[in-house]
Design a protein around this motif. Sequence first.
Motif, PDB file in Angstrom:
ATOM      1  N   VAL A 246     -25.809 -14.026 -15.368  1.00  0.00           N
ATOM      2  CA  VAL A 246     -24.812 -14.139 -16.280  1.00  0.00           C
ATOM      3  C   VAL A 246     -23.906 -15.209 -15.803  1.00  0.00           C
ATOM      4  O   VAL A 246     -23.284 -15.225 -14.842  1.00  0.00           O
ATOM      5  CB  VAL A 246     -23.939 -12.771 -16.141  1.00  0.00           C
ATOM      6  N   ASP A 247     -23.527 -16.286 -16.828  1.00  0.00           N
ATOM      7  CA  ASP A 247     -22.895 -17.149 -16.768  1.00  0.00           C
ATOM      8  C   ASP A 247     -21.141 -16.940 -17.257  1.00  0.00           C
ATOM      9  O   ASP A 247     -20.340 -17.457 -16.504  1.00  0.00           O
ATOM     10  CB  ASP A 247     -23.220 -18.358 -17.562  1.00  0.00           C
ATOM     11  N   ALA A 248     -21.098 -16.043 -17.965  1.00  0.00           N
ATOM     12  CA  ALA A 248     -19.584 -15.633 -18.507  1.00  0.00           C
ATOM     13  C   ALA A 248     -19.623 -14.253 -18.863  1.00  0.00           C
ATOM     14  O   ALA A 248     -20.514 -13.587 -19.459  1.00  0.00           O
ATOM     15  CB  ALA A 248     -19.176 -16.498 -19.372  1.00  0.00           C
ATOM     16  N   ILE A 249     -18.322 -13.828 -18.564  1.00  0.00           N
ATOM     17  CA  ILE A 249     -18.278 -12.415 -19.418  1.00  0.00           C
ATOM     18  C   ILE A 249     -17.411 -12.807 -20.492  1.00  0.00           C
ATOM     19  O   ILE A 249     -16.103 -13.196 -20.435  1.00  0.00           O
ATOM     20  CB  ILE A 249     -17.415 -11.486 -18.405  1.00  0.00           C
ATOM     21  N   LEU A 250     -17.603 -12.523 -21.698  1.00  0.00           N
ATOM     22  CA  LEU A 250     -16.821 -12.865 -22.912  1.00  0.00           C
ATOM     23  C   LEU A 250     -15.770 -11.870 -23.428  1.00  0.00           C
ATOM     24  O   LEU A 250     -16.029 -10.651 -23.107  1.00  0.00           O
ATOM     25  CB  LEU A 250     -17.881 -12.954 -23.989  1.00  0.00           C
ATOM     26  N   THR A 251     -14.968 -12.427 -23.627  1.00  0.00           N
ATOM     27  CA  THR A 251     -13.774 -11.273 -24.153  1.00  0.00           C
ATOM     28  C   THR A 251     -13.155 -11.888 -25.522  1.00  0.00           C
ATOM     29  O   THR A 251     -13.261 -13.053 -26.102  1.00  0.00           O
ATOM     30  CB  THR A 251     -12.471 -11.527 -23.051  1.00  0.00           C
ATOM     31  N   ARG A 252     -12.431 -11.082 -26.188  1.00  0.00           N
ATOM     32  CA  ARG A 252     -12.121 -11.165 -27.527  1.00  0.00           C
ATOM     33  C   ARG A 252     -10.783 -10.206 -27.598  1.00  0.00           C
ATOM     34  O   ARG A 252     -10.973  -9.083 -27.367  1.00  0.00           O
ATOM     35  CB  ARG A 252     -13.063 -10.714 -28.639  1.00  0.00           C
ATOM     36  N   GLY A 253      -9.663 -10.870 -27.957  1.00  0.00           N
ATOM     37  CA  GLY A 253      -8.370 -10.126 -27.985  1.00  0.00           C
ATOM     38  C   GLY A 253      -8.032  -9.309 -26.837  1.00  0.00           C
ATOM     39  O   GLY A 253      -7.425  -8.043 -27.041  1.00  0.00           O
ATOM     40  N   GLY A 254      -8.411  -9.988 -25.561  1.00  0.00           N
ATOM     41  CA  GLY A 254      -7.929  -9.230 -24.247  1.00  0.00           C
ATOM     42  C   GLY A 254      -8.789  -8.353 -23.857  1.00  0.00           C
ATOM     43  O   GLY A 254      -8.600  -7.536 -22.923  1.00  0.00           O
ATOM     44  N   LYS A 255     -10.041  -8.084 -24.809  1.00  0.00           N
ATOM     45  CA  LYS A 255     -10.956  -7.118 -24.063  1.00  0.00           C
ATOM     46  C   LYS A 255     -12.388  -7.435 -23.912  1.00  0.00           C
ATOM     47  O   LYS A 255     -12.765  -8.694 -24.600  1.00  0.00           O
ATOM     48  CB  LYS A 255     -11.050  -5.919 -25.257  1.00  0.00           C
TER      49      LYS A 255
END
Length: 496
Positions: A246-255
């Motif tokens: 996993v290269d990145a943990i994606l977030t959107r709207g702080g979640k």
Amino acid sequence: MSGADFDAVVIGAGNAGLTAAATLQRAGARTLLVERHSVPGGCATSFRRGRFEFEVALHQLSGIGAEGQAFTLRPLFDELGIGDRLTWVGEPDLYRTVVPGSFDVTLPADWEGATATLEAHFPGNRARIERFFALVRDLTFWQIAAMRGTPADQVDELLFRHGLRPARDVLDEHFEDERLKAVLASYWGYLGQPPSRLPFQDLALVLFAYLEFKPWHLRGGSQAMSSAILDAFLEAGGDVRFHTAVDAILTRGGKVAGVRLDDGQEVSATDVVSNASLPLTYGMLDGLDIPGAVRADLASRRIGVSGFVLHMGLDAGPAELGFTTSTTFVNTDLDADRTSASWRTREPARGICVTSYDVEPIGFAPRGATHVSLMTLQYGSAWDGVEPAAYAREKFAYAETLLDLVETVTPGIRGVIEEVDVATPLTMSRYLGHPGGAIYGYDQDATESWQFRDSELRPHVPGLHLAGSWSGMGGFQPTLEAGARVARRLLRSKAA
């Protein structure tokens, strides 16, 4: 269920990642398990050399208990549907512990047997030993009660009076003989801290776990356990990707919104469970700054100790070599503080854990042969500055010092070595992906105790869940339990 690709993504198929993934998937949560390595298990794996299978890390497993007196792991494995797939191998002794010229004691794995053995070696101490073991039992009872949520005002003050004290101070109050204290504290190497810094509650917990519920191994080694948990996950419909990071943990709207894999693919999910180290986990957050509370927490912690392991396939049986117990601790002297200080150097090993996997056979060596591992703890920093061209020479030179120490109890072992493999902290770092090759996560001193740290409970990022040694206690039993516990908490939050 969500409209995302998966309900949850689990990063890392180590102990906690496996039990988290299997618990989630078996409860109906669509789960993706992502693992950098080619096999499941993390530390709970094995590998072949010639006609031998080498166990990577498991020395003794706590948490099993006998049938009819099950401890926490038997019910967990039954819950995952794999209890009947695992064949447990019991060990009758806690350990043999040796300081050449000072003592050589084999401690049985039961309270009365251990008491009688200690009294035989150190006469006149039976009453003191009985008082000490009573304290171990009582304090552990209240510690477990507190960890399970018993309000502080209902917990016996015994825990608050003795729990966080250095183990050495408690031993000093009970005994005068330094040899007896050293025998009782022998498990300190499992816990990564010398008795002068080890919280007594940690020593008490491990002594209670092994004396009351016995030490165990299993047929096929830890890889059999890891593979069985993975099978339970796959049979429930789970999806696993090996050779994938996993290269990145994606977030959107702080979640949390999902993950980005190392091939660029983005996978959406409302929840991510990370079995990776905390520095790596938070470093992967994409689109969200690391919360200030997390920064402050990480800044207060120290990367823990790693290990140096010499795996050997020996062309002789354990009885021929003088191995009478599965686990033997050998130390040069009684100075645990000096030994722990040496872990930051490459000076000759001063203390080793010797594990013979064929005294109570787990099936890794042919008839008439034996698989033995020699392990000493060591910080990754001890290998800083070693040039690549000198690495092989340096690691084999250091391995010779472990052999020097084991030959004080098993003379001539060098003459029957058939296969050998050496792992340094750099090896641990490469395979586990842990900073410094740390095997217990952060340094397991009093500041890392459950009384002070709650990162497993509150990662401060909605949808992110932390499981494993970096967010709680290290070791096999704690991390196996942690993954399932985190998964159950996640499921409850979704059902609320």
